[in-house]
Motif scaffolding. Sequence first.
Motif, PDB file in Angstrom:
ATOM      1  N   PRO A 118     -11.428  10.396   8.127  1.00 45.43           N
ATOM      2  CA  PRO A 118     -10.421   9.824   7.219  1.00 45.43           C
ATOM      3  C   PRO A 118     -10.786   8.461   6.655  1.00 45.43           C
ATOM      4  CG  PRO A 118      -9.336  10.865   9.071  1.00 45.43           C
ATOM      5  CD  PRO A 118     -10.800  10.902   9.363  1.00 45.43           C
ATOM      6  N   ALA A 119     -11.334   7.569   7.474  1.00 42.94           N
ATOM      7  CA  ALA A 119     -11.658   6.231   6.973  1.00 42.94           C
ATOM      8  C   ALA A 119     -12.688   6.303   5.853  1.00 42.94           C
ATOM      9  CB  ALA A 119     -12.171   5.353   8.116  1.00 42.94           C
ATOM     10  N   LYS A 120     -13.674   7.159   5.986  1.00 41.22           N
ATOM     11  CA  LYS A 120     -14.691   7.328   4.937  1.00 41.22           C
ATOM     12  C   LYS A 120     -14.061   7.926   3.682  1.00 41.22           C
ATOM     13  CE  LYS A 120     -19.243   9.377   4.172  1.00 41.22           C
ATOM     14  NZ  LYS A 120     -18.898  10.232   3.027  1.00 41.22           N
ATOM     15  N   TYR A 121     -13.146   8.851   3.867  1.00 37.38           N
ATOM     16  CA  TYR A 121     -12.441   9.456   2.734  1.00 37.38           C
ATOM     17  C   TYR A 121     -11.673   8.387   1.951  1.00 37.38           C
ATOM     18  CZ  TYR A 121      -9.163  12.479   0.205  1.00 37.38           C
ATOM     19  OH  TYR A 121      -8.419  13.101  -0.764  1.00 37.38           O
ATOM     20  N   VAL A 122     -10.972   7.513   2.658  1.00 40.34           N
ATOM     21  CA  VAL A 122     -10.190   6.460   1.999  1.00 40.34           C
ATOM     22  C   VAL A 122     -11.090   5.526   1.211  1.00 40.34           C
ATOM     23  CG1 VAL A 122      -8.737   4.433   2.412  1.00 40.34           C
ATOM     24  CG2 VAL A 122      -8.306   6.559   3.665  1.00 40.34           C
TER      25      VAL A 122
ATOM     26  N   THR B  30       0.827  -1.204   0.000  1.00 40.96           N
ATOM     27  CA  THR B  30       0.000   0.000   0.000  1.00 40.96           C
ATOM     28  C   THR B  30       0.862   1.254   0.000  1.00 40.96           C
ATOM     29  OG1 THR B  30      -1.799  -1.125   1.169  1.00 40.96           O
ATOM     30  CG2 THR B  30      -1.763   1.276   1.268  1.00 40.96           C
ATOM     31  N   ILE B  31       1.900   1.262   0.840  1.00 45.86           N
ATOM     32  CA  ILE B  31       2.784   2.435   0.908  1.00 45.86           C
ATOM     33  C   ILE B  31       3.470   2.664  -0.432  1.00 45.86           C
ATOM     34  CG2 ILE B  31       4.860   3.358   1.999  1.00 45.86           C
ATOM     35  CD1 ILE B  31       4.046   1.893   4.554  1.00 45.86           C
ATOM     36  N   TYR B  32       3.928   1.587  -1.066  1.00 51.00           N
ATOM     37  CA  TYR B  32       4.604   1.726  -2.358  1.00 51.00           C
ATOM     38  C   TYR B  32       3.668   2.335  -3.404  1.00 51.00           C
ATOM     39  CZ  TYR B  32       6.738   0.487  -6.801  1.00 51.00           C
ATOM     40  OH  TYR B  32       7.249   0.543  -8.076  1.00 51.00           O
ATOM     41  N   HIS B  33       2.439   1.821  -3.486  1.00 50.66           N
ATOM     42  CA  HIS B  33       1.514   2.296  -4.513  1.00 50.66           C
ATOM     43  C   HIS B  33       0.947   3.670  -4.191  1.00 50.66           C
ATOM     44  CE1 HIS B  33       1.615  -1.902  -5.907  1.00 50.66           C
ATOM     45  NE2 HIS B  33       1.224  -1.410  -7.069  1.00 50.66           N
ATOM     46  N   SER B  34       1.174   4.168  -2.962  1.00 49.62           N
ATOM     47  CA  SER B  34       0.742   5.538  -2.676  1.00 49.62           C
ATOM     48  C   SER B  34       1.610   6.553  -3.403  1.00 49.62           C
ATOM     49  CB  SER B  34       0.777   5.795  -1.163  1.00 49.62           C
ATOM     50  OG  SER B  34       2.115   5.822  -0.680  1.00 49.62           O
ATOM     51  N   PHE B  35       2.751   6.115  -3.918  1.00 51.61           N
ATOM     52  CA  PHE B  35       3.639   6.988  -4.686  1.00 51.61           C
ATOM     53  C   PHE B  35       3.458   6.803  -6.192  1.00 51.61           C
ATOM     54  CE2 PHE B  35       5.815   6.285  -0.630  1.00 51.61           C
ATOM     55  CZ  PHE B  35       6.054   7.599  -0.234  1.00 51.61           C
ATOM     56  N   THR B  36       2.391   6.113  -6.585  1.00 50.01           N
ATOM     57  CA  THR B  36       2.148   5.862  -8.001  1.00 50.01           C
ATOM     58  C   THR B  36       0.827   6.496  -8.427  1.00 50.01           C
ATOM     59  OG1 THR B  36       0.967   3.774  -7.605  1.00 50.01           O
ATOM     60  CG2 THR B  36       3.368   3.666  -7.835  1.00 50.01           C
ATOM     61  N   LYS B  37       0.632   6.588  -9.720  1.00 55.21           N
ATOM     62  CA  LYS B  37      -0.599   7.133 -10.259  1.00 55.21           C
ATOM     63  C   LYS B  37      -1.574   5.997 -10.554  1.00 55.21           C
ATOM     64  CE  LYS B  37      -2.219  10.542 -13.634  1.00 55.21           C
ATOM     65  NZ  LYS B  37      -1.862  11.370 -14.818  1.00 55.21           N
ATOM     66  N   SER B  38      -1.935   5.263  -9.531  1.00 55.04           N
ATOM     67  CA  SER B  38      -2.854   4.136  -9.671  1.00 55.04           C
ATOM     68  C   SER B  38      -4.289   4.660  -9.669  1.00 55.04           C
ATOM     69  CB  SER B  38      -2.663   3.136  -8.527  1.00 55.04           C
ATOM     70  OG  SER B  38      -1.355   2.623  -8.519  1.00 55.04           O
ATOM     71  N   ARG B  39      -5.061   4.197 -10.615  1.00 55.84           N
ATOM     72  CA  ARG B  39      -6.461   4.636 -10.695  1.00 55.84           C
ATOM     73  C   ARG B  39      -7.380   3.470 -10.341  1.00 55.84           C
ATOM     74  NH1 ARG B  39      -6.918   9.911 -10.520  1.00 55.84           N
ATOM     75  NH2 ARG B  39      -8.979   9.702 -11.475  1.00 55.84           N
ATOM     76  N   LEU B  40      -7.995   2.865 -11.320  1.00 57.45           N
ATOM     77  CA  LEU B  40      -8.891   1.736 -11.055  1.00 57.45           C
ATOM     78  C   LEU B  40      -8.118   0.506 -10.614  1.00 57.45           C
ATOM     79  CD1 LEU B  40     -11.720   0.489 -11.127  1.00 57.45           C
ATOM     80  CD2 LEU B  40     -11.373   0.031 -13.566  1.00 57.45           C
ATOM     81  N   LEU B  41      -6.915   0.309 -11.193  1.00 53.59           N
ATOM     82  CA  LEU B  41      -6.061  -0.823 -10.852  1.00 53.59           C
ATOM     83  C   LEU B  41      -4.682  -0.299 -10.456  1.00 53.59           C
ATOM     84  CD1 LEU B  41      -6.943  -3.249 -13.808  1.00 53.59           C
ATOM     85  CD2 LEU B  41      -7.754  -3.402 -11.441  1.00 53.59           C
TER      86      LEU B  41
ATOM     87  N   ALA C 259     -14.436   6.972  -6.265  1.00 58.63           N
ATOM     88  CA  ALA C 259     -13.694   7.833  -7.192  1.00 58.63           C
ATOM     89  C   ALA C 259     -12.681   7.052  -8.015  1.00 58.63           C
ATOM     90  CB  ALA C 259     -12.984   8.941  -6.411  1.00 58.63           C
ATOM     91  N   GLN C 260     -12.423   5.799  -7.655  1.00 59.47           N
ATOM     92  CA  GLN C 260     -11.483   4.917  -8.369  1.00 59.47           C
ATOM     93  C   GLN C 260     -10.111   5.576  -8.520  1.00 59.47           C
ATOM     94  OE1 GLN C 260     -13.420   3.801 -12.019  1.00 59.47           O
ATOM     95  NE2 GLN C 260     -14.959   2.543 -10.993  1.00 59.47           N
ATOM     96  N   ASN C 261      -9.639   6.094  -7.405  1.00 59.79           N
ATOM     97  CA  ASN C 261      -8.320   6.718  -7.356  1.00 59.79           C
ATOM     98  C   ASN C 261      -7.518   6.008  -6.265  1.00 59.79           C
ATOM     99  OD1 ASN C 261      -6.055   8.374  -7.212  1.00 59.79           O
ATOM    100  ND2 ASN C 261      -7.234  10.258  -7.512  1.00 59.79           N
TER     101      ASN C 261
END
Length: 307
Positions: free
Chosen positions: A261-265, A47-58, A272-274
């Motif tokens: 925050p939990a609802k936002y996530v 999860t931490i790694y992909h937080s630095f990526t432009k992942s959208r739906l996948l 929003a598929q982000n």
Amino acid sequence: MAVTDTGQGEAGVKRPSRLFKNLAAKFAAIPMIFTALVVFVGCTLWTIYHSFTKSRLLPAPKKWVGLDNYERLWSENRWLISIENLAIYGACSLVLSLVIGFVLAALLDRKIRFENTIRTIILYPFALSFVVTGLAWQWILNPALGLQNTMRNWGWESFTFDPLNNAEIVIFGVLIAGIWQGSGFVMVLLLAGMRGIDEDVWKASRVEGIPAWKTYIFIVIPMMRPVFVTALVIISAGIIKVYDLVVAQTSGGPGIASEVPAKYVIEKMFQAQNLGLGFAASTMMLLSVLVVLIPWAYLEFGGKKNG
């Protein structure tokens, strides 16, 4: 001359190595260790790694964007409101749950009549899910159905109490439901700690003529430090991941006034598929958990080691 341990006891009997002691317990712990390492630690790092990526739906591990998701996160008004709400809800919930729980535990500790019945009634809300609690308090705080309508029917025509439709105090309406559900559990924890205190402490305080309230504050509370720390960690964990109570009670409204925050996530990831922005928000939530766990671990283990 240095003496080495040959692994043999008296009469030349060879003692088993520590490595092979309690093999059954060690084998039984393997599934839990595997789950902790692979599922929890592995997924957290993923999860931490992909937080630095432009992942959208996948997930898109090759679309590296650095800190862009975090910059966008902290520039978004909705996230800032959710953090503010969490801070207000968390501070009030921690203080009020501990105070109310301690007062109720102290009253029950006096061995009052019908203690078991009263304890069960107070603890009962904790058995309900947050969804049921949120819906119940949504009806109670509804001005057309609940408390406000009841008071006006009793003759208090000017009575007004509608927190869920007021953006400035809506988080306190959520707080009421949270404390109603959680204070009973805190009471049970603290009551168990009080019942574990030696009766000689109370006898000595009575001989010295110390009032009961002073005994609780100046003697009982310091002796119950580990119980308070445990209650603090449990309450904090519930505060950080509060979600279903808000969804059931206000759905984040009015507007975004009760966003957390939990609802936002959840909404960023699945509506929003982000995924990248949702992972960044969940990483910030992880940091808030560590802020709670690290001091607790130091108090529980580091303090004893230093002592």
